[in-house]
Design a protein around this motif. Structure first.
Motif, PDB file in Angstrom:
ATOM      1  N   THR A  31       0.825  -1.216   0.000  1.00  0.00           N
ATOM      2  CA  THR A  31       0.000   0.000   0.000  1.00  0.00           C
ATOM      3  C   THR A  31       0.856   1.261   0.000  1.00  0.00           C
ATOM      4  OG1 THR A  31      -0.172  -0.109   2.411  1.00  0.00           O
ATOM      5  CG2 THR A  31      -1.936  -1.134   1.136  1.00  0.00           C
ATOM      6  N   SER A  32       2.039   1.176   0.576  1.00  0.00           N
ATOM      7  CA  SER A  32       2.952   2.320   0.528  1.00  0.00           C
ATOM      8  C   SER A  32       4.373   1.838   0.767  1.00  0.00           C
ATOM      9  CB  SER A  32       2.582   3.382   1.570  1.00  0.00           C
ATOM     10  OG  SER A  32       2.742   2.882   2.881  1.00  0.00           O
ATOM     11  N   THR A  33       5.321   2.610   0.256  1.00  0.00           N
ATOM     12  CA  THR A  33       6.744   2.333   0.448  1.00  0.00           C
ATOM     13  C   THR A  33       7.402   3.587   0.975  1.00  0.00           C
ATOM     14  OG1 THR A  33       6.715   0.805  -1.425  1.00  0.00           O
ATOM     15  CG2 THR A  33       8.865   1.545  -0.648  1.00  0.00           C
ATOM     16  N   ASP A  34       8.258   3.397   1.958  1.00  0.00           N
ATOM     17  CA  ASP A  34       8.931   4.526   2.599  1.00  0.00           C
ATOM     18  C   ASP A  34      10.444   4.342   2.559  1.00  0.00           C
ATOM     19  OD1 ASP A  34       6.728   3.405   4.938  1.00  0.00           O
ATOM     20  OD2 ASP A  34       6.304   5.313   3.945  1.00  0.00           O
ATOM     21  N   TRP A  35      11.124   5.461   2.640  1.00  0.00           N
ATOM     22  CA  TRP A  35      12.555   5.456   2.932  1.00  0.00           C
ATOM     23  C   TRP A  35      12.756   6.146   4.276  1.00  0.00           C
ATOM     24  CZ3 TRP A  35      16.382   2.910   0.596  1.00  0.00           C
ATOM     25  CH2 TRP A  35      16.193   2.467  -0.704  1.00  0.00           C
ATOM     26  N   TYR A  36      13.553   5.505   5.124  1.00  0.00           N
ATOM     27  CA  TYR A  36      13.915   6.059   6.422  1.00  0.00           C
ATOM     28  C   TYR A  36      15.417   6.323   6.463  1.00  0.00           C
ATOM     29  CZ  TYR A  36       9.433   4.929   8.668  1.00  0.00           C
ATOM     30  OH  TYR A  36       8.114   4.884   9.037  1.00  0.00           O
ATOM     31  N   HIS A  37      15.795   7.289   7.269  1.00  0.00           N
ATOM     32  CA  HIS A  37      17.203   7.638   7.453  1.00  0.00           C
ATOM     33  C   HIS A  37      17.546   7.520   8.931  1.00  0.00           C
ATOM     34  CE1 HIS A  37      20.179  11.152   8.093  1.00  0.00           C
ATOM     35  NE2 HIS A  37      20.873  10.089   7.684  1.00  0.00           N
ATOM     36  N   GLN A  38      18.639   6.818   9.186  1.00  0.00           N
ATOM     37  CA  GLN A  38      19.138   6.733  10.563  1.00  0.00           C
ATOM     38  C   GLN A  38      20.551   7.279  10.605  1.00  0.00           C
ATOM     39  OE1 GLN A  38      18.865   2.884  12.480  1.00  0.00           O
ATOM     40  NE2 GLN A  38      18.910   3.854  14.476  1.00  0.00           N
ATOM     41  N   PRO A  40      24.043   8.471  12.487  1.00  0.00           N
ATOM     42  CA  PRO A  40      24.805   7.837  13.576  1.00  0.00           C
ATOM     43  C   PRO A  40      24.362   8.349  14.941  1.00  0.00           C
ATOM     44  CG  PRO A  40      26.270   8.492  11.807  1.00  0.00           C
ATOM     45  CD  PRO A  40      24.925   9.052  11.461  1.00  0.00           C
ATOM     46  N   GLY A  41      24.017   7.415  15.834  1.00  0.00           N
ATOM     47  CA  GLY A  41      23.623   7.768  17.182  1.00  0.00           C
ATOM     48  C   GLY A  41      22.228   8.333  17.324  1.00  0.00           C
ATOM     49  N   LYS A  42      21.451   8.311  16.244  1.00  0.00           N
ATOM     50  CA  LYS A  42      20.112   8.893  16.291  1.00  0.00           C
ATOM     51  C   LYS A  42      19.051   7.870  15.910  1.00  0.00           C
ATOM     52  CE  LYS A  42      21.519  13.652  15.509  1.00  0.00           C
ATOM     53  NZ  LYS A  42      21.251  14.906  14.759  1.00  0.00           N
ATOM     54  N   GLN A  43      17.802   8.240  16.163  1.00  0.00           N
ATOM     55  CA  GLN A  43      16.695   7.352  15.818  1.00  0.00           C
ATOM     56  C   GLN A  43      16.411   7.397  14.316  1.00  0.00           C
ATOM     57  OE1 GLN A  43      13.408   8.583  18.356  1.00  0.00           O
ATOM     58  NE2 GLN A  43      13.896   6.956  19.798  1.00  0.00           N
ATOM     59  N   ARG A  44      15.787   6.358  13.864  1.00  0.00           N
ATOM     60  CA  ARG A  44      15.393   6.266  12.471  1.00  0.00           C
ATOM     61  C   ARG A  44      14.263   7.266  12.196  1.00  0.00           C
ATOM     62  NH1 ARG A  44      14.801   0.138  10.508  1.00  0.00           N
ATOM     63  NH2 ARG A  44      16.734   0.092  11.735  1.00  0.00           N
ATOM     64  N   GLU A  45      14.389   7.997  11.100  1.00  0.00           N
ATOM     65  CA  GLU A  45      13.392   9.024  10.764  1.00  0.00           C
ATOM     66  C   GLU A  45      12.862   8.810   9.356  1.00  0.00           C
ATOM     67  OE1 GLU A  45      14.964  12.819  13.418  1.00  0.00           O
ATOM     68  OE2 GLU A  45      15.474  12.716  11.302  1.00  0.00           O
ATOM     69  N   LEU A  46      11.583   9.077   9.195  1.00  0.00           N
ATOM     70  CA  LEU A  46      10.941   8.947   7.898  1.00  0.00           C
ATOM     71  C   LEU A  46      11.408  10.077   6.981  1.00  0.00           C
ATOM     72  CD1 LEU A  46       8.824   7.570   6.076  1.00  0.00           C
ATOM     73  CD2 LEU A  46       7.110   9.077   7.102  1.00  0.00           C
ATOM     74  N   VAL A  47      11.818   9.697   5.770  1.00  0.00           N
ATOM     75  CA  VAL A  47      12.329  10.663   4.796  1.00  0.00           C
ATOM     76  C   VAL A  47      11.329  10.907   3.672  1.00  0.00           C
ATOM     77  CG1 VAL A  47      14.095  11.031   3.034  1.00  0.00           C
ATOM     78  CG2 VAL A  47      14.743  10.139   5.261  1.00  0.00           C
ATOM     79  N   ALA A  48      10.798   9.814   3.117  1.00  0.00           N
ATOM     80  CA  ALA A  48       9.910   9.958   1.963  1.00  0.00           C
ATOM     81  C   ALA A  48       8.979   8.757   1.879  1.00  0.00           C
ATOM     82  CB  ALA A  48      10.706  10.095   0.671  1.00  0.00           C
ATOM     83  N   TYR A  92      20.194   4.206   5.208  1.00  0.00           N
ATOM     84  CA  TYR A  92      18.862   4.403   4.644  1.00  0.00           C
ATOM     85  C   TYR A  92      18.181   3.032   4.518  1.00  0.00           C
ATOM     86  CZ  TYR A  92      19.816   9.271   3.785  1.00  0.00           C
ATOM     87  OH  TYR A  92      20.091  10.609   3.956  1.00  0.00           O
ATOM     88  N   TYR A  93      16.971   2.975   5.047  1.00  0.00           N
ATOM     89  CA  TYR A  93      16.199   1.737   5.038  1.00  0.00           C
ATOM     90  C   TYR A  93      14.923   1.928   4.220  1.00  0.00           C
ATOM     91  CZ  TYR A  93      18.985   0.496   9.171  1.00  0.00           C
ATOM     92  OH  TYR A  93      20.011   0.222  10.041  1.00  0.00           O
ATOM     93  N   CYS A  94      14.569   0.926   3.446  1.00  0.00           N
ATOM     94  CA  CYS A  94      13.252   0.965   2.825  1.00  0.00           C
ATOM     95  C   CYS A  94      12.295   0.124   3.657  1.00  0.00           C
ATOM     96  CB  CYS A  94      13.284   0.518   1.377  1.00  0.00           C
ATOM     97  SG  CYS A  94      13.880  -1.147   1.078  1.00  0.00           S
ATOM     98  N   GLY A 110      13.748  -3.422   4.679  1.00  0.00           N
ATOM     99  CA  GLY A 110      14.940  -3.862   3.974  1.00  0.00           C
ATOM    100  C   GLY A 110      16.136  -3.788   4.911  1.00  0.00           C
ATOM    101  N   GLN A 111      17.288  -4.200   4.427  1.00  0.00           N
ATOM    102  CA  GLN A 111      18.459  -4.338   5.287  1.00  0.00           C
ATOM    103  C   GLN A 111      19.239  -3.042   5.466  1.00  0.00           C
ATOM    104  OE1 GLN A 111      18.631  -4.717   2.146  1.00  0.00           O
ATOM    105  NE2 GLN A 111      20.696  -4.335   1.426  1.00  0.00           N
ATOM    106  N   GLY A 112      18.944  -2.014   4.711  1.00  0.00           N
ATOM    107  CA  GLY A 112      19.655  -0.750   4.865  1.00  0.00           C
ATOM    108  C   GLY A 112      20.849  -0.626   3.931  1.00  0.00           C
TER     109      GLY A 112
END
Length: 119
Positions: A31-38, A40-48, A92-94, A110-112
């Motif tokens: 239904t949707s696909t996202d990219w997240y950015h983590q 160094p030392g921070k939480q994973r955040e939604l990018v797109a 970056y994780y999908c 995904g594995q990043g």
């Protein structure tokens, strides 16, 4: 759904990279696909995000610089990253949201892939 992220690497500030997230099964349930950015030392955040209807949404920090798109024939979602900054460095994780035939929601990661932007 198995996901394979690729395309990361080392790039100078101001440069570009294109990340790819390939799905190895049918994408009909996605239904949707996202990219997240983590970073160094921070939480994973939604990018797109891109929905099955083709609607897109971006974090304010990347709007105008990143573009998410998809190629259904190749079961792949891309993240085109331009004007890269040092703060874009990280993994970056999908991620996908799906619904099964019983309308239950599932999500997969995904594995990043590592992106390093040198200043």
């Amino acid at each position: 759904v198995q996901l394979q992220a690729s395309g990361g690497g080392l790039v100078q500030a101001g440069g570009s990279l294109r990340l790819a997230c390939a799905a190895y099964q049918s994408i009909n349930s996605i239904t949707s696909t996202d990219w997240y950015h983590q970073a160094p030392g921070k939480q994973r955040e939604l990018v797109a995000t891109i929905t099955s209807a083709g609607l897109t949404n971006y974090a304010g920090s990347v709007k105008g610089r990143f573009t998410i798109s998809r190629d259904n024939a190749n079961r792949t979602v891309y993240l085109q990253m331009t004007s890269l900054k040092a703060e874009d460095t990280g993994v970056y994780y999908c991620h996908v949201d799906t619904r099964d035939m019983f309308n239950r929601k599932w999500n997969y990661w995904g594995q990043g892939t590592q992106v390093t932007v040198s200043s």
